[in-house]
Write a protein that holds these residues in place. Structure first.
Motif, PDB file in Angstrom:
ATOM      1  N   ASN A   1      -9.577  -7.733   1.623  1.00  0.00           N
ATOM      2  CA  ASN A   1      -9.580  -6.304   1.974  1.00  0.00           C
ATOM      3  C   ASN A   1      -8.155  -5.738   1.915  1.00  0.00           C
ATOM      4  N   VAL A   2      -7.452  -6.071   0.828  1.00  0.00           N
ATOM      5  CA  VAL A   2      -6.076  -5.613   0.635  1.00  0.00           C
ATOM      6  C   VAL A   2      -6.035  -4.727  -0.611  1.00  0.00           C
ATOM      7  N   HIS A   3      -5.320  -3.619  -0.509  1.00  0.00           N
ATOM      8  CA  HIS A   3      -5.230  -2.656  -1.596  1.00  0.00           C
ATOM      9  C   HIS A   3      -3.964  -2.893  -2.425  1.00  0.00           C
ATOM     10  N   TYR A   4      -4.127  -2.812  -3.746  1.00  0.00           N
ATOM     11  CA  TYR A   4      -3.007  -3.040  -4.665  1.00  0.00           C
ATOM     12  C   TYR A   4      -2.946  -1.944  -5.725  1.00  0.00           C
TER      13      TYR A   4
ATOM     14  N   LEU B   1       6.294  -9.325   0.775  1.00  0.00           N
ATOM     15  CA  LEU B   1       7.687  -9.592   0.410  1.00  0.00           C
ATOM     16  C   LEU B   1       8.435  -8.305   0.082  1.00  0.00           C
ATOM     17  N   LYS B   2       7.708  -7.286  -0.349  1.00  0.00           N
ATOM     18  CA  LYS B   2       8.344  -6.022  -0.741  1.00  0.00           C
ATOM     19  C   LYS B   2       7.675  -4.865  -0.016  1.00  0.00           C
ATOM     20  N   VAL B   3       8.397  -3.768   0.060  1.00  0.00           N
ATOM     21  CA  VAL B   3       7.846  -2.575   0.704  1.00  0.00           C
ATOM     22  C   VAL B   3       6.624  -2.086  -0.070  1.00  0.00           C
ATOM     23  N   GLY B   4       5.627  -1.573   0.656  1.00  0.00           N
ATOM     24  CA  GLY B   4       4.426  -1.071   0.011  1.00  0.00           C
ATOM     25  C   GLY B   4       4.721   0.176  -0.809  1.00  0.00           C
ATOM     26  N   VAL B   5       3.923   0.384  -1.873  1.00  0.00           N
ATOM     27  CA  VAL B   5       4.123   1.531  -2.763  1.00  0.00           C
ATOM     28  C   VAL B   5       3.971   2.848  -1.996  1.00  0.00           C
TER      29      VAL B   5
ATOM     30  N   ARG C   1      -5.264   4.550  -1.798  1.00  0.00           N
ATOM     31  CA  ARG C   1      -4.454   4.419  -3.018  1.00  0.00           C
ATOM     32  C   ARG C   1      -4.335   5.788  -3.706  1.00  0.00           C
ATOM     33  N   PRO C   2      -3.760   6.775  -3.008  1.00  0.00           N
ATOM     34  CA  PRO C   2      -3.714   8.145  -3.543  1.00  0.00           C
ATOM     35  C   PRO C   2      -2.773   8.314  -4.734  1.00  0.00           C
ATOM     36  N   LEU C   3      -1.906   7.337  -4.990  1.00  0.00           N
ATOM     37  CA  LEU C   3      -0.926   7.459  -6.080  1.00  0.00           C
ATOM     38  C   LEU C   3      -1.478   6.932  -7.403  1.00  0.00           C
ATOM     39  N   THR C   4      -2.733   6.503  -7.417  1.00  0.00           N
ATOM     40  CA  THR C   4      -3.348   5.977  -8.643  1.00  0.00           C
ATOM     41  C   THR C   4      -3.309   7.029  -9.754  1.00  0.00           C
ATOM     42  N   GLY C   5      -2.782   6.654 -10.910  1.00  0.00           N
ATOM     43  CA  GLY C   5      -2.702   7.562 -12.051  1.00  0.00           C
ATOM     44  C   GLY C   5      -1.578   8.573 -11.953  1.00  0.00           C
ATOM     45  N   PHE C   6      -1.025   8.767 -10.755  1.00  0.00           N
ATOM     46  CA  PHE C   6       0.047   9.739 -10.550  1.00  0.00           C
ATOM     47  C   PHE C   6       1.408   9.110 -10.859  1.00  0.00           C
ATOM     48  N   ILE C   7       1.545   7.823 -10.549  1.00  0.00           N
ATOM     49  CA  ILE C   7       2.796   7.117 -10.832  1.00  0.00           C
ATOM     50  C   ILE C   7       2.662   6.320 -12.127  1.00  0.00           C
ATOM     51  N   HIS C   8       3.789   6.136 -12.821  1.00  0.00           N
ATOM     52  CA  HIS C   8       3.822   5.435 -14.102  1.00  0.00           C
ATOM     53  C   HIS C   8       4.819   4.277 -14.041  1.00  0.00           C
ATOM     54  N   CYS C   9       4.507   3.237 -14.772  1.00  0.00           N
ATOM     55  CA  CYS C   9       5.355   2.047 -14.785  1.00  0.00           C
ATOM     56  C   CYS C   9       6.657   2.316 -15.530  1.00  0.00           C
TER      57      CYS C   9
ATOM     58  N   MET D   1       1.268  -4.631  -7.127  1.00  0.00           N
ATOM     59  CA  MET D   1       2.154  -4.091  -6.093  1.00  0.00           C
ATOM     60  C   MET D   1       1.321  -3.747  -4.870  1.00  0.00           C
ATOM     61  N   ASN D   2       1.692  -4.281  -3.720  1.00  0.00           N
ATOM     62  CA  ASN D   2       0.950  -3.999  -2.501  1.00  0.00           C
ATOM     63  C   ASN D   2       1.061  -2.523  -2.136  1.00  0.00           C
ATOM     64  N   ALA D   3      -0.059  -1.934  -1.699  1.00  0.00           N
ATOM     65  CA  ALA D   3      -0.065  -0.515  -1.360  1.00  0.00           C
ATOM     66  C   ALA D   3       0.640  -0.257  -0.041  1.00  0.00           C
ATOM     67  N   PHE D   4       0.507  -1.187   0.915  1.00  0.00           N
ATOM     68  CA  PHE D   4       1.099  -1.003   2.236  1.00  0.00           C
ATOM     69  C   PHE D   4       2.053  -2.162   2.572  1.00  0.00           C
ATOM     70  N   THR D   5       3.022  -1.849   3.396  1.00  0.00           N
ATOM     71  CA  THR D   5       3.941  -2.879   3.880  1.00  0.00           C
ATOM     72  C   THR D   5       3.284  -3.609   5.036  1.00  0.00           C
ATOM     73  N   THR D   6       3.235  -4.937   4.947  1.00  0.00           N
ATOM     74  CA  THR D   6       2.657  -5.752   6.022  1.00  0.00           C
ATOM     75  C   THR D   6       3.670  -6.817   6.428  1.00  0.00           C
ATOM     76  N   PRO D   7       3.465  -7.455   7.580  1.00  0.00           N
ATOM     77  CA  PRO D   7       4.410  -8.509   8.002  1.00  0.00           C
ATOM     78  C   PRO D   7       4.542  -9.630   6.981  1.00  0.00           C
TER      79      PRO D   7
END
Length: 554
Positions: free
Chosen positions: A331-334, A354-358, A307-315, A345-351
């Motif tokens: 064991n899922v990152h959000y 519903l939406k692309v991962g951040v 989750r390297p974008l923590t604090g770097f991105i803003h809502c 928001m899910n960190a990664f895109t999985t099968p």
């Protein structure tokens, strides 16, 4: 009655008689509280001479000397030399018969704790205390009681002095003056400062060269840069070292905004020193620190490799920095909006997502800034000019480093002079101090060599910069956490805004490199536009985060 017949029943003494020809070994301890105590009876030289005369008169030999410096006795183990004395006594295989002090008050003024320490020395370690001015010694029970009494009296004297001086000190602080050593970044001028060159009537605090560098650190922090990146940049650009804890303490110290919160004050006041940072910057930093506090309801984590974008991105909906967490059972990152407006928001895109991962959306976002092959020559020309300016910058750094080198060498010369001219040489302290200074010299020399030669292969740097510009998303995706954070902060120094609904990113402020690439992409054929691009782009790159050679290799 004839008593001679009873002599055979007399018990022999079990007391071991010490050979009068064998000298007892003692250690000496000397101290004064301040440099103002220059009267002979309080001076270090006077104490040493008196202890030596006592040892000679009483057939004692001094095998170690401790102290010999200016240290307050208010607290025992805040005194470096005193602590060294006690530690050496405790660890010595062959312990001294006694520790000799001219006055008991030189040993300690802490009262009860000092008595406990003497009790340990005498009863456990079998090391006595001798006051050479009076001849008192703990070798007798009466002498031990008298020394305890003197230790308590020294404590009482200290308390009486404080009762007299505290009101004056409080008035001094309430007038906006600073009491004690100022925080890093300031130099104090006054009537009792240790550096005689800085002695003036009254008190004045000035921002020094370190303060000017720290001011930049405050600016970077207000822009949201993580502490470890700030420390790294300070080291890379200014050869300025700062620990994690000292930086954390600095963000929370109102001194830097010109406010005194001394414990003697009933409430904070404006100090008489210049503020290092404006109140606006201070407020921004405090808001960031507040946002970084742990939130309840889920386990919030610090920035990590997933989750390297923590604090770097803003809502985009509320403007708050995005935090992150891990759902341990799955064991899922959000990523998560602090105020809950953007949801999870899910960190990664999985099968199943519903939406692309951040993270994946960020990779796609970086791709739009990547330089196309046929536009690389234009950027090469700009970077060549930029590196020329960078070389000029390095010359200034080398000049500053050589000045530092000269100052450290002057310190070594002073240490040598004091040691060789002193009648009571402390070889252990001399070797330790000189070794530390010589290490500093080697570090500075190494930095001079690195700075002088870091542009020796300009073409190689340019090729790396082109590769970096053409593969931004690849370098970010394949890099470790540190590389990811450096790329993020370098390209977008003020972070990014994300729309939680569609995972689209907006920029706050771009690095000069991105601006140059965009300008080249807009109109590579327009020569006038090119000139303007080079001028503006170079300014942004050199003055901002910059494309340091280390960045080229990301």
């Amino acid at each position: 009655m004839n008593l001679d017949k009873f002599k055979k029943f007399k018990k022999e003494s079990t007391v071991k008689i010490t050979d009068s020809n064998t000298q007892k070994e003692i250690w000496s301890y000397t101290r004064v509280s301040s440099k103002e105590q220059t009267k002979k009876k309080y001076s270090i030289e006077g104490q040493i001479k008196h202890i030596e005369e006592y040892a000679l008169d009483n057939d004692l030999v001094i095998t170690q000397r401790h102290g010999g410096t200016y240290e307050s006795a208010k607290r025992d183990f805040t005194r470096r030399e005193f602590k060294l004395l006690i530690d050496n006594v405790r660890s010595a295989k062959k312990k001294p018969h006694a520790i000799a002090i001219k006055f008991i008050s030189r040993f300690s003024r802490s009262g009860g704790s000092a008595i406990g320490l003497v009790e340990e020395l005498v009863e456990t370690l079998k090391v006595h205390l001798i006051e050479t001015s009076s001849g008192l010694t703990t070798e007798t029970e009466k002498g031990q009681m008298d020394i305890y009494s003197k230790l308590l009296h020294s404590k009482k004297e200290n308390m009486m002095r404080m009762e007299m001086t505290l009101p004056a000190l409080k008035d001094f602080v309430e007038e906006g003056n600073w009491l004690g050593r100022p925080p890093r970044g300031y130099t104090m001028y006054g009537e009792k400062v240790t550096n005689y060159k800085n002695r003036i009537k009254g008190q004045e605090l000035k921002i020094n060269e370190e303060g000017k560098i720290l001011k930049k650190a405050w600016q970077w922090k207000s822009e949201g840069m993580p502490d470890f990146l700030i420390r790294q940049r300070l080291l890379d650009q200014y050869h300025f070292k700062m620990t994690k804890q000292s930086m954390s303490n600095m963000w929370r110290n109102p001194f830097y905004v010109g406010v005194s919160k001394h414990r003697m004050l009933d409430s904070p006041i404006i100090g008489k020193w210049p503020a290092l940072v404006p109140e606006k910057i201070w407020d921004k930093v405090q808001a960031l620190l507040q946002d970084a506090k742990r939130q309840s309801g889920y386990e919030k984590s610090k920035i990590n490799e997933f989750r390297p974008l923590t604090g770097f991105i803003h809502c985009a909906q509320c403007g708050a920095p995005i935090t992150s967490y891990i759902a341990k059972k799955k064991n899922v990152h959000y990523y998560k909006c602090q105020h809950g407006k953007g949801g999870n928001m899910n960190a990664f895109t999985t099968p199943r997502s519903l939406k692309v991962g951040v993270n994946d959306a960020f990779i796609d976002f970086l791709k739009q800034f990547e330089l196309e092959d046929h536009k690389a020559e234009a950027l090469k020309s700009i970077l060549s000019t930029m590196l020329g300016r960078h070389a000029d910058n390095n010359k200034d750094q080398v000049k500053n480093l050589k000045l530092q080198l000269k100052k450290v060498q002057e310190k070594i010369d002073k240490v040598d002079e004091r040691y060789f001219l002193s009648e009571n040489q402390n070889e252990e302290a001399y070797v330790k101090i000189k070794g530390k200074l010589e290490s500093e010299i080697e570090i500075i020399k190494s930095k001079i060599q690195n700075v002088s030669g870091d542009l020796s292969n300009q073409d190689n740097y340019i090729e790396k910069a082109i590769d970096f510009s053409q593969n931004l998303s690849k370098h970010w995706n394949s890099g470790d956490l540190s590389s990811k954070l450096i790329i993020q902060q370098t390209l977008f120094p003020e972070g990014l805004i994300i729309n939680p609904e569609n995972r689209e990113y907006r920029t706050k402020k771009m690095n000069g490199l991105i601006s140059v690439i965009e300008s080249i992409a807009r109109d590579e054929k327009d020569s006038k536009s090119k000139k303007a691009t080079q001028k503006g782009g170079l300014s942004s790159i050199v003055a901002g985060t910059g494309l340091e050679p280390v960045t080229f290799g990301l």
